[in-house]
Design an enzyme around this catalytic site. Structure first.
Site, PDB file in Angstrom:
ATOM      1  N   ASN A   9      11.158  -0.359  -6.509  1.00  0.00           N
ATOM      2  CA  ASN A   9      10.097   0.373  -5.800  1.00  0.00           C
ATOM      3  C   ASN A   9       8.899  -0.560  -5.618  1.00  0.00           C
ATOM      4  O   ASN A   9       8.175  -0.821  -6.565  1.00  0.00           O
ATOM      5  CB  ASN A   9       9.712   1.606  -6.630  1.00  0.00           C
ATOM      6  N   TRP A  10       8.742  -1.022  -4.386  1.00  0.00           N
ATOM      7  CA  TRP A  10       7.670  -1.995  -4.123  1.00  0.00           C
ATOM      8  C   TRP A  10       6.298  -1.328  -4.014  1.00  0.00           C
ATOM      9  O   TRP A  10       5.285  -2.014  -3.913  1.00  0.00           O
ATOM     10  CB  TRP A  10       7.963  -2.768  -2.840  1.00  0.00           C
ATOM     11  N   LYS A  11       6.277   0.005  -3.938  1.00  0.00           N
ATOM     12  CA  LYS A  11       5.012   0.748  -3.784  1.00  0.00           C
ATOM     13  C   LYS A  11       4.226   0.179  -2.591  1.00  0.00           C
ATOM     14  O   LYS A  11       4.834  -0.253  -1.615  1.00  0.00           O
ATOM     15  CB  LYS A  11       4.207   0.705  -5.077  1.00  0.00           C
ATOM     16  N   HIS A  95       7.908  11.096  -6.810  1.00  0.00           N
ATOM     17  CA  HIS A  95       7.404  10.064  -7.725  1.00  0.00           C
ATOM     18  C   HIS A  95       6.096  10.574  -8.332  1.00  0.00           C
ATOM     19  O   HIS A  95       5.313  11.247  -7.667  1.00  0.00           O
ATOM     20  CB  HIS A  95       7.175   8.768  -6.949  1.00  0.00           C
ATOM     21  N   GLU A  97       3.371   9.184  -8.830  1.00  0.00           N
ATOM     22  CA  GLU A  97       2.161   8.801  -8.079  1.00  0.00           C
ATOM     23  C   GLU A  97       1.953   9.755  -6.903  1.00  0.00           C
ATOM     24  O   GLU A  97       0.816  10.038  -6.527  1.00  0.00           O
ATOM     25  CB  GLU A  97       2.262   7.332  -7.628  1.00  0.00           C
ATOM     26  N   GLU A 167      11.232   9.390 -15.429  1.00  0.00           N
ATOM     27  CA  GLU A 167      10.141   8.416 -15.415  1.00  0.00           C
ATOM     28  C   GLU A 167       8.934   9.004 -16.135  1.00  0.00           C
ATOM     29  O   GLU A 167       8.083   9.658 -15.498  1.00  0.00           O
ATOM     30  CB  GLU A 167       9.743   8.096 -13.969  1.00  0.00           C
ATOM     31  N   GLY A 173       3.942   1.537 -14.954  1.00  0.00           N
ATOM     32  CA  GLY A 173       2.921   0.516 -14.700  1.00  0.00           C
ATOM     33  C   GLY A 173       2.033   0.219 -15.891  1.00  0.00           C
ATOM     34  O   GLY A 173       1.009  -0.444 -15.767  1.00  0.00           O
ATOM     35  N   SER A 213       8.096   0.735 -16.721  1.00  0.00           N
ATOM     36  CA  SER A 213       7.917  -0.585 -17.335  1.00  0.00           C
ATOM     37  C   SER A 213       9.233  -1.255 -17.745  1.00  0.00           C
ATOM     38  O   SER A 213       9.311  -1.878 -18.805  1.00  0.00           O
ATOM     39  CB  SER A 213       6.951  -0.488 -18.524  1.00  0.00           C
ATOM     40  N   GLY A 234       9.529  -0.824 -10.900  1.00  0.00           N
ATOM     41  CA  GLY A 234       8.344  -1.015 -10.056  1.00  0.00           C
ATOM     42  C   GLY A 234       7.911  -2.463 -10.093  1.00  0.00           C
ATOM     43  O   GLY A 234       8.472  -3.319  -9.400  1.00  0.00           O
ATOM     44  N   GLY A 235       6.923  -2.769 -10.942  1.00  0.00           N
ATOM     45  CA  GLY A 235       6.310  -4.105 -11.000  1.00  0.00           C
ATOM     46  C   GLY A 235       7.316  -5.247 -11.040  1.00  0.00           C
ATOM     47  O   GLY A 235       7.163  -6.234 -10.315  1.00  0.00           O
TER      48      GLY A 235
HETATM   49  C1  PEP Z   1       7.941   3.170 -10.725  1.00  0.00           C
HETATM   50  O1  PEP Z   1       7.003   3.060  -9.962  1.00  0.00           O
HETATM   51  O2  PEP Z   1       8.840   3.973 -10.446  1.00  0.00           O
HETATM   52  C2  PEP Z   1       7.974   2.362 -11.936  1.00  0.00           C
HETATM   53  C3  PEP Z   1       8.908   2.618 -12.803  1.00  0.00           C
HETATM   54  O3  PEP Z   1       7.014   1.366 -12.070  1.00  0.00           O
HETATM   55  P1  PEP Z   1       6.924   0.235 -13.226  1.00  0.00           P
HETATM   56  O4  PEP Z   1       8.298  -0.342 -13.395  1.00  0.00           O
HETATM   57  O5  PEP Z   1       5.935  -0.746 -12.709  1.00  0.00           O
HETATM   58  O6  PEP Z   1       6.470   0.942 -14.475  1.00  0.00           O
END
Ligand code: PEP
Length: 256
Positions: A9-11, A95, A97, A167, A173, A213, A234-235
């Site tokens: 997930n590049w957001k 999600h 967010e 999640e 994040g 994470s 994500g990151g």
């Molecule tokens: C996400 O945005 O779904 C996510 C899991 O982000 P991160 O891996 O950065 O915690």
């Protein structure tokens, strides 16, 4: 055995040049296994450009969100037909967010989920509790409530097309991941919920992935749990080297 699933997930990150480089590097570095589906979720603006750059089998494009209507006066929104037009196969729904920063309710998420399924898109439904809810010990109640509302009226024959992502909001994040045991316990609970509400033998076929994470350093331990079928990253998906490594380790541990 369920197929593995790893989503990146590049957001709201990456411009065209960097996105193209990332995908080209992934094409070079990924050693693919037939047993894993890999999905990249770039921002909408990149979908059109990336679709022809993804050349490896088992790698797909996904969108990070969508509106539930096919078209109309919804300024700034993207419809399921528009995603299908770009050969998008997956879409993230609910999600945290979107829930927390853009006030998406379970009712909205339910409409999006049904619409995505109706249009042949495969939704990744995200469920997760906040840190306050976990501290109060009500995390399972929260997940059950989201599950019940988000999946309301979803026909049972569509269930197998849904991937559920656990999640925990406190892990997204933040660098704080759920421990493998915490994640495994919740994944088992979610599988029990599928059985309780769908009461059907498809329960063993539905993939439940973990997000929060996930990094090269913790993916081996998380992958060792039977009920963790993959990850939403994500990151660590923004760099092709860390994303490829995560996929490689997951593949090794699961033995696909
Ligand atoms: C996400 O945005 O779904 C996510 C899991 O982000 P991160 O891996 O950065 O915690």
């Amino acid at each position: 055995m369920r197929r593995g699933f790893i989503g990146g997930n590049w957001k709201m990150n990456k411009l065209l040049k960097e996105a193209k480089e990332t995908v080209e590097n992934l094409n070079k570095s990924l050693t693919l296994s037939r047993g894993i589906d890999i999905v990249i979720f770039p921002p909408y603006t990149l979908l059109y450009f990336l679709k022809d750059l993804i050349v490896l089998p088992n790698i797909y494009l996904g969108a990070q969100n969508m509106h539930w209507e096919e078209n109309g006066a919804y300024t700034g929104e993207i419809s399921p037909l528009m995603l299908k037009d770009l050969e998008v196969e997956y879409v993230i729904i609910g999600h945290s967010e979107r829930r927390n920063l853009f006030n998406e309710t379970d009712e909205i998420i339910n409409k999006k989920l049904i619409s995505a399924l109706k249009h042949g898109l495969k939704p990744i439904l995200c469920l997760g509790e906040s840190i306050e809810e976990r501290k109060k010990g009500i995390e399972k109640d929260v997940i059950e409530k989201q599950f019940k509302h988000d999946l309301k009226r979803v026909p049972i024959n569509f269930l197998e097309n849904i991937i559920i992502a656990y999640e925990p909001v406190w892990a997204i994040g933040t660098g704080l991941n759920a421990t493998p045991n915490e994640a495994e316990e919740m994944h088992k609970f979610i599988r029990d919920l599928i059985e309780k509400y769908a009461n059907n033998n498809i329960v063993e076929n539905i993939r439940i992935i973990y997000g929060g994470s996930v990094r090269v350093e913790n993916v081996e331990e998380l992958s060792s749990k039977d009920d963790i079928d993959g990850f939403l990253v994500g990151g660590a998906s923004l760099r092709s080297d860390s994303f490829s490594k995560i996929i490689e380790i997951f593949n090794e541990v699961k033995g696909f």
